[in-house]
Write a protein that holds these residues in place. Sequence first.
Motif, PDB file in Angstrom:
ATOM      1  N   UNK A 191     -23.927  17.328  60.525  1.00 15.69           N
ATOM      2  CA  UNK A 191     -23.163  16.099  60.290  1.00 15.69           C
ATOM      3  C   UNK A 191     -21.709  16.450  60.010  1.00 15.69           C
ATOM      4  N   UNK A 192     -20.822  15.687  60.654  1.00 13.06           N
ATOM      5  CA  UNK A 192     -19.383  15.831  60.361  1.00 13.06           C
ATOM      6  C   UNK A 192     -18.951  14.463  59.875  1.00 13.06           C
ATOM      7  N   UNK A 193     -18.225  14.458  58.764  1.00 16.13           N
ATOM      8  CA  UNK A 193     -17.860  13.157  58.227  1.00 16.13           C
ATOM      9  C   UNK A 193     -16.514  13.224  57.522  1.00 16.13           C
ATOM     10  N   UNK A 194     -15.781  12.160  57.602  1.00 14.90           N
ATOM     11  CA  UNK A 194     -14.502  12.098  56.908  1.00 14.90           C
ATOM     12  C   UNK A 194     -14.434  10.744  56.206  1.00 14.90           C
ATOM     13  N   UNK A 195     -14.112  10.785  54.927  1.00 14.65           N
ATOM     14  CA  UNK A 195     -14.095   9.529  54.160  1.00 14.65           C
ATOM     15  C   UNK A 195     -13.064   8.561  54.754  1.00 14.65           C
ATOM     16  N   UNK A 196     -13.530   7.351  54.989  1.00 16.27           N
ATOM     17  CA  UNK A 196     -12.639   6.321  55.526  1.00 16.27           C
ATOM     18  C   UNK A 196     -12.562   6.317  57.045  1.00 16.27           C
ATOM     19  N   UNK A 197     -13.075   7.408  57.682  1.00 14.16           N
ATOM     20  CA  UNK A 197     -12.954   7.471  59.147  1.00 14.16           C
ATOM     21  C   UNK A 197     -14.297   7.360  59.858  1.00 14.16           C
ATOM     22  N   UNK A 198     -15.360   7.815  59.225  1.00 11.52           N
ATOM     23  CA  UNK A 198     -16.679   7.704  59.852  1.00 11.52           C
ATOM     24  C   UNK A 198     -17.451   9.014  59.872  1.00 11.52           C
TER      25      UNK A 198
END
Length: 360
Positions: A335-342
């Motif tokens: 999983x790759x995730x960035x807060x506020x971006x998805x």
Amino acid sequence: MIRKKTIFLKLFITYIVILFVSHFVLAIASYLLLQNNLTNMHQNLNLNQLHTVVSLFVMSSIISIAITGLFAYYLSKKMTAPLREMNRAALHIARGQFDQRIKIKTRDELGELGETFNYMAQELAGLDQMRKDFVSNVSHDLRSPLTSIHGFVRAFLDDTIPVDRKRHYFTIMKEQTERMIKLVNDLLDMARIETGQLEIHHDIFNLSEQVRQVIARMEPEFVKKQVNVELISEEAQDIYVFADPDRIDQVIVNLIQNAVQFSSPDCSVEVILEKDEQAVVSIRDYGPGIRQEEIESIWERFYKADRARNKKTGTGIGLSIVKHILDLHQSPIHVKSEVGKGSIFTFTLPMAPNLSKKPE
Ligand SMILES: Nc1ncnc2c1ncn2[C@@H]1O[C@H](COP(=O)(O)OP(=O)(O)OP(=O)(O)O)[C@@H](O)[C@H]1O
Ligand SMILES: [Mg+2]
């Protein structure tokens, strides 16, 4: 009580026996040596002299046995103390007091045993906490829909619901029962996983077609959440994989459900299919994202990142089941995730030959 003292007594008696035997051998040896020396010097052993030598020997023996006996007593007690402490702590743990720990003072085998004991107590405490959390989570997640259904049924019986609102309340009740069915099914799956009963039946199937079907099946959910879900695949032909079709269906549904559930209205969710050495499935959303420090934990059962925000949604079991199913397929998930971006969840599956191709 008798058992508790056995090791200590055994050690103490062994010391004492060794002491007596060594003194007895020493006495005989000294007597023979003395006799021999006197005979060599052509003298006869005077009875008085013999008496003095023997009493000196007996005196020194008594003193040395008393001192070493005391020392042996102290040593045996000290050596068996950690065992007695462990016994005491084990009895407390057996009664459910998992906070018991042993104070480790030595670096020998007993110290090592104490460390293992403390580790065991810590693991048991963790399991006990997990059990308590499990009961409270499940009770809470069952109580909310049951309470709401109960309220609606009573209102129906009391005729307090206007006829034109009945359909609306029936729809809510249907959704609540579906939520409970999902929870119970997830719990059953989890129980199967834990007892090693979740079996994987590999088969060759059309992954592209399966994803299309899942998206079509879940359409009402997307409409309700006003989220647009699209399938992106640049492959000219459908992708075939070798895996368990039902379980992979479950994985895709769970990941799409999360993507939709955490997206705001009018956002889009993409399901991307690619072909490399393996088939690659990615589910991307443009929702709130997950904080880096929480990414490791989302696979744990009942884990919900940002509990306040997710209060009304799932139970936190979905991703744990997804991970287990993919582990059984020996397929990794990232999983790759960035807060506020998805977030984007990606997993791979082994490719299989395309069955729909006609042999040349
Ligand atoms: N796409 C996503 N975007 C943001 N957060 C996510 C996403 N997917 C999962 N999470 C976080 O990971 C947590 C665990 O997900 P999981 O699917 O296991 O549980 P759930 O969706 O809350 O409940 P369940 O799936 O059991 O109905 C979620 O509560 C959420 O905080
Ligand atoms: Mg979920």
